[in-house]
Design an enzyme around this catalytic site. Sequence first.
Site, PDB file in Angstrom:
ATOM      1  N   TYR A  55      22.412   4.091  10.782  1.00 59.15           N
ATOM      2  CA  TYR A  55      22.077   5.043   9.825  1.00 59.15           C
ATOM      3  C   TYR A  55      22.884   4.953   8.785  1.00 59.15           C
ATOM      4  O   TYR A  55      22.300   4.682   7.597  1.00 59.15           O
ATOM      5  CB  TYR A  55      22.138   6.326  10.367  1.00 59.15           C
ATOM      6  CG  TYR A  55      21.517   7.578   9.476  1.00 59.15           C
ATOM      7  CD1 TYR A  55      20.285   7.916   9.281  1.00 59.15           C
ATOM      8  CD2 TYR A  55      22.732   8.320   8.728  1.00 59.15           C
ATOM      9  CE1 TYR A  55      20.003   8.935   8.653  1.00 59.15           C
ATOM     10  CE2 TYR A  55      22.084   9.237   7.957  1.00 59.15           C
ATOM     11  CZ  TYR A  55      20.868   9.525   7.776  1.00 59.15           C
ATOM     12  OH  TYR A  55      20.325  10.785   6.952  1.00 59.15           O
ATOM     13  N   SER A  97      22.004  10.049   1.671  1.00 61.06           N
ATOM     14  CA  SER A  97      22.663  10.969   2.491  1.00 61.06           C
ATOM     15  C   SER A  97      24.207  10.831   2.144  1.00 61.06           C
ATOM     16  O   SER A  97      24.529   9.919   1.344  1.00 61.06           O
ATOM     17  CB  SER A  97      22.520  10.359   4.066  1.00 61.06           C
ATOM     18  OG  SER A  97      23.503  10.960   4.839  1.00 61.06           O
TER      19      SER A  97
END
Length: 260
Positions: A164, A151
């Site tokens: 995350y 990401s």
Amino acid sequence: MSPTTRAAHLFDLTGRTALVTGSSRGIGRAFASGLAEAGAAVVLHGRDPEALERARAELAASGADVSVASFDVTDPRAVFAGVDALVAERGVPDILVNNVGVQRRGPFHELPTAAWDEVIEANLSSVFHVSRAVTPGMVARGSGKVINVGSIHSALGRETIVPYAASKGGIEMLTKGMAADLARHNIQVNTLSPGFIVTDLNADLRASGDFGPWVERRTPAGRWGQVEDLIGTLIFLAGDASAFVSGQNIFVDGGVTSVV
């Protein structure tokens, strides 16, 4: 073989099998479709039987060679059993895309331990479990491709998503470590890191307040990414074109990670 034919061969996945975790919907579903269009036989993975069957039927209707696998990627025993069953049916995958991921939001100082554990298990530990089950067969064969989905938060933090970001940062270093061990066996391991991508799962987030316009302002390309924007890089990492590329994190983000 003409130069054009040689170049096309570098991105041709005909005769190869790809396992894509978390591929019954969203980005994983798009990954599976892109790999199938490049010629790969695809094994869809998920835990929702109805969503998995819908995705299988849609891909099969397009002419793809597609099958399904369902196991809990956070449970090592379930992973090994699921991979063993897959190998018995389809052989050792040539391509593994570790795509499963979850998000749990909240201020760091109020974050429940359970939320941290869930995100780390789903986003990071699962990559270890599935890769550890699949790569011994790749080593024995002497070839393989592992693509771990990172990401922009592999490199950038943001408020309310500490678990995350930590998991995706861990993906980048797990990829480098795997590459160090596996490259000698002709197995390339890389990270593909999407930016802000339009999916059904983030529709509410895109529609809420100023976040959608903020992403457009924050992204040098001036727009949200589409799942189709990820497919070219995926095929590059899955095919012979990336035979000497390993341990890298490729951001497909419209330039977000390049600017302040």
